[in-house]
Write a protein that holds these residues in place. Structure first.
Motif, PDB file in Angstrom:
ATOM      1  N   GLY A 239       0.819  -1.206   0.000  1.00 52.69           N
ATOM      2  CA  GLY A 239       0.000   0.000   0.000  1.00 52.69           C
ATOM      3  C   GLY A 239       0.853   1.256   0.000  1.00 52.69           C
ATOM      4  N   CYS A 240       0.178   2.403   0.052  1.00 55.87           N
ATOM      5  CA  CYS A 240       0.885   3.683   0.033  1.00 55.87           C
ATOM      6  C   CYS A 240       0.038   4.723   0.771  1.00 55.87           C
ATOM      7  CB  CYS A 240       1.125   4.126  -1.418  1.00 55.87           C
ATOM      8  SG  CYS A 240       2.038   5.694  -1.553  1.00 55.87           S
ATOM      9  N   VAL A 241       0.700   5.624   1.490  1.00 57.51           N
ATOM     10  CA  VAL A 241       0.009   6.714   2.169  1.00 57.51           C
ATOM     11  C   VAL A 241       0.612   8.038   1.687  1.00 57.51           C
ATOM     12  CG1 VAL A 241       1.539   6.675   4.180  1.00 57.51           C
ATOM     13  CG2 VAL A 241      -0.721   7.669   4.390  1.00 57.51           C
ATOM     14  N   VAL A 254      -0.232  21.379  10.518  1.00 49.77           N
ATOM     15  CA  VAL A 254      -1.388  20.527  10.246  1.00 49.77           C
ATOM     16  C   VAL A 254      -0.948  19.430   9.276  1.00 49.77           C
ATOM     17  CG1 VAL A 254      -3.651  20.419   9.165  1.00 49.77           C
ATOM     18  CG2 VAL A 254      -3.098  22.304  10.676  1.00 49.77           C
ATOM     19  N   GLY A 255      -1.281  18.183   9.605  1.00 47.65           N
ATOM     20  CA  GLY A 255      -0.927  17.061   8.740  1.00 47.65           C
ATOM     21  C   GLY A 255      -2.146  16.269   8.313  1.00 47.65           C
ATOM     22  N   ILE A 256      -2.245  15.917   7.009  1.00 44.39           N
ATOM     23  CA  ILE A 256      -3.297  15.041   6.481  1.00 44.39           C
ATOM     24  C   ILE A 256      -2.618  13.804   5.902  1.00 44.39           C
ATOM     25  CG2 ILE A 256      -5.190  14.807   4.831  1.00 44.39           C
ATOM     26  CD1 ILE A 256      -5.795  16.750   7.043  1.00 44.39           C
ATOM     27  N   TRP A 257      -2.992  12.647   6.415  1.00 45.90           N
ATOM     28  CA  TRP A 257      -2.437  11.364   5.962  1.00 45.90           C
ATOM     29  C   TRP A 257      -3.541  10.611   5.218  1.00 45.90           C
ATOM     30  CZ3 TRP A 257       2.218   8.771   8.289  1.00 45.90           C
ATOM     31  CH2 TRP A 257       3.052   9.712   8.925  1.00 45.90           C
ATOM     32  N   THR A 258      -3.346  10.443   3.901  1.00 40.49           N
ATOM     33  CA  THR A 258      -4.371   9.826   3.058  1.00 40.49           C
ATOM     34  C   THR A 258      -3.861   8.477   2.536  1.00 40.49           C
ATOM     35  OG1 THR A 258      -5.069  12.039   2.371  1.00 40.49           O
ATOM     36  CG2 THR A 258      -5.858  10.177   1.058  1.00 40.49           C
ATOM     37  N   ASP A 259      -4.636   7.434   2.822  1.00 36.70           N
ATOM     38  CA  ASP A 259      -4.274   6.087   2.353  1.00 36.70           C
ATOM     39  C   ASP A 259      -4.646   5.962   0.877  1.00 36.70           C
ATOM     40  OD1 ASP A 259      -4.738   2.749   3.734  1.00 36.70           O
ATOM     41  OD2 ASP A 259      -3.847   3.417   1.845  1.00 36.70           O
ATOM     42  N   VAL A 260      -3.622   5.847  -0.004  1.00 36.94           N
ATOM     43  CA  VAL A 260      -3.863   5.748  -1.448  1.00 36.94           C
ATOM     44  C   VAL A 260      -3.487   4.363  -1.965  1.00 36.94           C
ATOM     45  CG1 VAL A 260      -3.596   8.210  -1.847  1.00 36.94           C
ATOM     46  CG2 VAL A 260      -1.579   6.746  -1.887  1.00 36.94           C
ATOM     47  N   SER A 261      -3.627   3.356  -1.107  1.00 44.40           N
ATOM     48  CA  SER A 261      -3.214   1.994  -1.490  1.00 44.40           C
ATOM     49  C   SER A 261      -4.001   1.478  -2.681  1.00 44.40           C
ATOM     50  CB  SER A 261      -3.392   1.043  -0.304  1.00 44.40           C
ATOM     51  OG  SER A 261      -2.624   1.471   0.794  1.00 44.40           O
ATOM     52  N   SER A 262      -5.326   1.711  -2.674  1.00 44.42           N
ATOM     53  CA  SER A 262      -6.139   1.187  -3.779  1.00 44.42           C
ATOM     54  C   SER A 262      -5.780   1.860  -5.097  1.00 44.42           C
ATOM     55  CB  SER A 262      -7.628   1.391  -3.462  1.00 44.42           C
ATOM     56  OG  SER A 262      -7.905   2.768  -3.259  1.00 44.42           O
ATOM     57  N   GLN A 263      -5.432   3.156  -5.038  1.00 46.75           N
ATOM     58  CA  GLN A 263      -5.051   3.851  -6.263  1.00 46.75           C
ATOM     59  C   GLN A 263      -3.737   3.327  -6.832  1.00 46.75           C
ATOM     60  OE1 GLN A 263      -6.263   5.230  -3.630  1.00 46.75           O
ATOM     61  NE2 GLN A 263      -8.052   6.437  -4.256  1.00 46.75           N
ATOM     62  N   LYS A 264      -2.865   2.893  -5.924  1.00 46.30           N
ATOM     63  CA  LYS A 264      -1.592   2.345  -6.393  1.00 46.30           C
ATOM     64  C   LYS A 264      -1.795   1.076  -7.208  1.00 46.30           C
ATOM     65  CE  LYS A 264       2.040   4.763  -5.259  1.00 46.30           C
ATOM     66  NZ  LYS A 264       3.029   5.150  -6.272  1.00 46.30           N
ATOM     67  N   GLN A 265      -2.902   0.421  -6.945  1.00 47.32           N
ATOM     68  CA  GLN A 265      -3.159  -0.815  -7.685  1.00 47.32           C
ATOM     69  C   GLN A 265      -3.609  -0.516  -9.115  1.00 47.32           C
ATOM     70  OE1 GLN A 265      -5.961  -3.093  -5.375  1.00 47.32           O
ATOM     71  NE2 GLN A 265      -4.664  -3.118  -3.545  1.00 47.32           N
ATOM     72  N   ARG A 266      -3.961   0.699  -9.386  1.00 45.11           N
ATOM     73  CA  ARG A 266      -4.378   1.060 -10.747  1.00 45.11           C
ATOM     74  C   ARG A 266      -3.371   2.061 -11.286  1.00 45.11           C
ATOM     75  NH1 ARG A 266      -8.994   1.666  -7.680  1.00 45.11           N
ATOM     76  NH2 ARG A 266      -8.886   3.949  -7.917  1.00 45.11           N
ATOM     77  N   GLU A 267      -2.290   1.584 -11.758  1.00 43.15           N
ATOM     78  CA  GLU A 267      -1.172   2.420 -12.179  1.00 43.15           C
ATOM     79  C   GLU A 267      -1.574   3.403 -13.276  1.00 43.15           C
ATOM     80  OE1 GLU A 267       1.702   2.786 -10.949  1.00 43.15           O
ATOM     81  OE2 GLU A 267       1.626   1.172  -9.464  1.00 43.15           O
TER      82      GLU A 267
END
Length: 719
Positions: A239-241, A254-267
């Motif tokens: 995955g990726c954040v 201020v910090g925003i941590w967004t999980d982009v794991s599913s997007q990484k699966q669609r290159e």
């Protein structure tokens, strides 16, 4: 200066001067403490209260039930009935922790609940002799903003983290907590961000991709200070954040941590998805910054609020910047806009004034709204002449250009008080209080002007502040009183009474109006006194009505009060609530030099006369009260000023004035009352001139209403 030869020392005189000096110092300390916006208390080494200011009892009103707090131990106050422990779910635990923090007195701030639903921030420190100094700051607005922020970020699907300048965690949401659940920290708040990341890398939360633990920590922390603050971090399992940190102008990160794991699966969709998510992260960061800023901004105008102003002013004082000036700005007669056009229009006018002030000042100067129609301006690096020129320019510009709001044009005026730091004014709260006092003095001097606070030898500002506190205390504790003095006819029969106000001070001494009314006008408490007199006199008029309505009671008000729409509304409401009281109630008009618009005053007086209230022009023959006023104000009678009566036998001009007043009163069908009759020779001369109604000590010394009204005698012997 040395002692002359042969001159003996005067120990008694030196001791007297020392006592006076100590008394002056104590009074100065009392004024300084009571001008603080924070509550203050000092405990001795035995933990007994030895000193506190008035704000202390405002924060903890239940302590009044303990009587005199001098010498009361802290433990007795914190466990008092109705204390703040009532707002906690675990009273015993709260009291135990409160006592622990009190005895620690380590200077670290902590928050406690207040009975009214608010919050206070407490700081306590040990004194060199083992005592404890405690202060309480009202943070209710800050707490409300924090709750608003917590509710907002709870609904954010991304991980949210708020850091201080040292990158210690202050606040996180559930999504961020879940992301780092495997890091092994029981509590994230208070931990350093670097420690959390280091624990996470050791626990295998991240895909190191060849980097060591320290390298990935350094990459995340370095991204905080990079433009944009964004960084992608690989997670275990492919995955990726997306991490986005932004520094805020007010301090913190201020910090925003967004999980982009599913997007990484669609290159193939990665680029578009990343751009969208970055925009979302930017928007969320801005939203978070706005929420954090709300605690320091005025919700109506968007300007900084009092909290932000005090913080910047305190920083300027700490940095010892040169040329620091505070302006307290008040919109003259603003309440007439609310009364005439409604509060919605009034709010728009306030916003327009805020924009106007901001546009006329340098970008580095701060304009803040303190509440109501009051604004404040903080200026630095400026000398007195330039500051006075700026303040005068603001007043002239406001007067010259009407404000267009909601399809209407409003001509406004400003009164401005100015203060600058000195040995006496060394804190943000004392500077604001001094500027506030100067603004009151500017308004009292005629509005539409500037007043610079100065510590002059006469002490008029301090005296006004001291009397202002005593008057406010008398209003709270109902220590005003009305004395009634009879008005009699030619044979001594009582026809009515005039209500004369007195103040009973904290020592039980009865004070005349000359002692406190000038100070009440300077510090803006006259409207509250007028309201008190109005309510109390209407009560007396109602009692006279029950006794048959054969006598009346008269109350006097300045022309300025009678022209005030808010006062008019209160008086009409009292009359509506007491039908028929007009038969036994009369109004005397004083201070006619305050008449701003005779038409407004005449209109209200006409309304009172239609209701059946008889009106008198008071202080006739003195100052501005002249025969010319009878052309503009329809009244039912005039009262000759006591100074004219007093000099009747020795001054032919006063006799001529009374003779003319009697003639005009007869021609216009007006009653005429001579005030200040103190002897039989004056009485006989007044009778010879045609006067038929009298008032003065010769007939009746002013008495408490409780003893005068039940008697309501038909005639009084000379006093």
């Amino acid at each position: 200066m040395g002692m002359r030869r042969g001159e003996r020392p005067d120990p008694a005189g030196a001791a007297a001067r020392s006592v006076l000096s100590e008394a002056d110092a104590q009074r100065g300390l009392d004024v300084a403490l009571d001008s603080m916006s924070d509550a203050f208390a000092l405990f001795d080494a035995e933990d007994r209260l030895i000193l506190h200011n008035s704000r202390y009892l405002d924060f903890f009103p239940f302590l009044r039930g303990l009587g005199d707090l001098q010498g009361v131990p802290f433990c007795e106050m914190v466990t008092a009935p109705n204390a703040e422990w009532n707002r906690t779910g675990n009273p015993d635990g709260y009291i135990e922790e409160r006592m622990r923090r009190h005895f620690a007195a380590d200077g670290e701030p902590f928050d406690i609940p207040l009975l009214g639903g608010g919050w206070a921030r407490v700081r306590e420190r040990r004194t060199p002799d083992g005592g404890i100094v405690s202060t309480w700051t009202d943070i209710s607005q800050l707490k409300a903003a924090e709750q608003h922020l917590l509710g907002a970020i709870a609904g954010i699907g991304e991980g949210f983290v708020l850091l201080d300048d040292d990158l210690h965690i202050r606040l996180v949401n559930d999504a961020f907590r879940e992301m780092h659940a495997g890091a092994g920290l029981d509590r994230l708040e208070g931990a350093e961000l670097g420690e959390l990341i280091h624990r996470g890398t050791e626990a295998g939360l991240y895909d190191l991709a060849g980097d060591g633990h320290d390298q990935i920590v350094d990459r995340i922390l370095a991204a905080v200070d990079q433009e944009g603050g964004r960084l992608e971090i690989g997670l275990r399992g492919g995955g990726c954040v997306l991490v986005n940190h932004q520094r805020m102008p007010e301090g913190g990160v201020v910090g925003i941590w967004t999980d982009v794991s599913s997007q990484k699966q669609r290159e193939r969709e990665l680029l578009a998805a990343r751009q969208q998510l970055q925009k979302q992260s930017d928007a969320l960061s801005e939203f978070a910054r706005l929420l954090a800023r709300q605690a320091r901004s005025d919700s109506l105008t968007g300007l900084p609020n009092r909290l932000a102003l005090e913080a910047k002013l305190a920083a300027a004082l700490q940095e010892q910047l040169s040329g620091v000036w505070v302006m307290f700005v008040d919109i003259d007669r603003f309440k007439t806009i609310n009364d005439a056009a409604g509060h919605g229009t009034g709010d728009e006018v306030l916003c327009a004034v805020g924009r106007f002030l901001r546009s006329r000042l340098h970008p580095e100067d701060m304009v803040a709204r303190l509440g109501g129609d009051e604004f404040a301006i903080l200026i630095t690096e400026m000398d007195e002449a330039d500051v006075m020129e700026i303040a005068t320019g603001l007043i002239e510009s406001t007067r010259a250009a009407p404000f267009a709001v909601a399809g209407r044009r409003f001509a406004l005026g400003l009164s401005i008080g100015i203060a600058t730091p000195s040995a006496e004014l060394a804190s943000a709260s004392s500077l604001l209080a001094a500027a506030d006092t100067a603004c009151y003095l500017a308004k009292e001097a005629g509005r539409g002007r500037v007043h610079l606070y100065r510590s002059d030898p006469s002490g008029s500002s301090h005296e006004a502040l001291g009397w202002g506190e005593r008057i406010a205390a008398a209003l709270r504790e109902d220590r005003f009183a009305l004395r009634l003095q009879a008005i009699v006819d030619n044979v001594g029969t009582v026809v009515g009474y005039e209500a004369l106000i007195r103040l009973v001070d904290e020592h039980g001494q009865v004070r005349s109006p000359a002692n406190f009314l000038p100070a009440a006008r300077r510090v803006g408490l006259m409207d509250r006194i007028d309201e008190w007199v109005c309510r109390r006199t209407v009560d007396y008029a109602r009692q006279l009505l029950r006794q048959g309505g054969h006598h009346y009671v008269s109350m006097n008000f300045g022309a300025g009060a009678l022209s005030d729409p808010l006062f008019q509304k209160r008086l009409i409401s009292l009359l509506d609530a007491n039908p028929g009281v007009e038969r036994t109630l009369r109004v005397e008009i004083t201070e006619t030099d305050q008449i701003a618009d005779p038409r407004v005053l005449a209109s209200f007086l006409a309304h009172l006369r239609r209701r059946g209230i008889r009106l008198y022009l008071d202080d006739f023959g003195s100052g501005y009260n002249s025969f010319d006023l009878l052309k503009h104000l329809r009244v039912d009678g005039i009262k000759i000023d006591w100074t004219v009566t007093h000099d009747l036998l020795s001054d032919p001009i006063d006799e001529a004035l009374i003779r003319a007043a009697v003639s005009i009163a007869g021609s216009l069908g007006l009653e005429l009352v001579a005030e200040g009759v103190e002897g039989e020779p004056e009485l006989n001369r007044l009778r010879a001139l045609g006067v038929r109604l009298f008032q003065g000590h010769y007939f009746h010394q002013p008495e408490d209403a409780a003893s005068t009204l039940p008697r309501a005698t038909a005639a009084l012997p000379p006093a």
